[in-house]
Design an enzyme around this catalytic site. Structure first.
Site, PDB file in Angstrom:
ATOM      1  CG  HIS A  97     -78.405  16.191 -44.536  1.00  0.00           C
ATOM      2  ND1 HIS A  97     -78.674  14.845 -44.592  1.00  0.00           N
ATOM      3  CD2 HIS A  97     -79.439  16.745 -43.837  1.00  0.00           C
ATOM      4  CE1 HIS A  97     -79.811  14.585 -43.967  1.00  0.00           C
ATOM      5  NE2 HIS A  97     -80.293  15.723 -43.497  1.00  0.00           N
ATOM      6  CG  PHE A 122     -92.566  22.251 -52.029  1.00  0.00           C
ATOM      7  CD1 PHE A 122     -91.854  21.082 -51.835  1.00  0.00           C
ATOM      8  CD2 PHE A 122     -91.906  23.459 -51.858  1.00  0.00           C
ATOM      9  CE1 PHE A 122     -90.517  21.112 -51.467  1.00  0.00           C
ATOM     10  CE2 PHE A 122     -90.574  23.504 -51.495  1.00  0.00           C
ATOM     11  CZ  PHE A 122     -89.874  22.322 -51.290  1.00  0.00           C
TER      12      PHE A 122
END
Length: 158
Positions: A97, A122
Site C-alpha cells: 500500500h 512535495f
C-alpha cells in the site's frame, strides 16, 4: 540516509523573493496528524519569517496523503494562489500500500504543478517508522515543513 547528513530546517536564505504580496495554499493530510500538524506549523512559521502575511496563507485539510493531489489541484486552480504546499506523511507498513500511495502522490503533485505552471511543493514524509517521521517533523533531523516552505519561496523567485 540523506537527512542524517543535513537538517531539513537548514537552508540558505540568499536572494529570496519578496513574498509579502504572495498567496500560499497549504494542503495538509489529516492522517498522521501529529506529524502533519507539526509540518504545517513549521511551514507557516517559515513563510511568515520571510515576509508572508498570515492572511495570505490558506490551509485546507484532506483525509490522507492520497488526497493531497486533488486538494492541490483545487487550490492551484485559484488564480490568486501563487504556490501550493502539500504536507503529508505515509509510514511504511507491512503491505505494498505504501508504494502505491507514495508513487501516486509524487506523480500527482508533479502533474498539478506542470498543469497550472506554478510551484506545487512535495512536503510529504515517507519514513519507515513513526519515530523517523517525528525526527523529520521537528525532531533531530529538523522539519520538512521548513524545507517545503522555503522551496515554495525559492521557486517563486525562479
Amino acid at each position: 540516509m540523506a537527512t542524517s547528513l543535513k537538517s531539513l530546517s537548514q537552508y540558505t536564505d540568499k536572494n529570496l523573493l519578496d513574498i509579502s504580496d504572495k498567496k500560499f495554499g497549504i494542503v495538509v493530510s489529516e492522517w498522521n496528524d501529529q506529524v502533519t500538524g507539526s509540518l504545517y506549523s513549521a511551514a507557516v512559521e517559515t513563510l511568515m519569517k520571510h515576509g508572508a502575511k498570515k492572511e495570505n496563507i490558506y490551509k485546507k485539510n484532506v483525509p490522507g496523503s492520497f488526497e493531497l493531489t486533488l486538494g492541490a489541484q483545487w487550490l492551484a486552480e485559484i488564480e490568486e494562489i501563487d504556490a501550493v504546499i502539500c504536507l503529508g506523511c505515509v509510514i511504511q507498513g507491512e503491505t505494498r500500500h505504501f508504494d502505491f500511495i507514495c508513487d501516486a502522490v509524487a506523480h500527482g503533485i508533479t502533474n498539478v504543478g506542470l498543469k497550472y505552471n506554478k510551484p506545487v511543493i512535495f512536503g510529504v514524509l515517507t519514513p519507515d517508522t513513526m519515530q523517523q517521521a517525528l525526527d523529520r517533523s521537528g525532531g533531530k533531523h529538523g522539519n520538512k515543513g521548513d524545507e517545503a516552505a522555503i522551496t515554495a519561496v525559492k521557486m517563486l523567485g525562479f
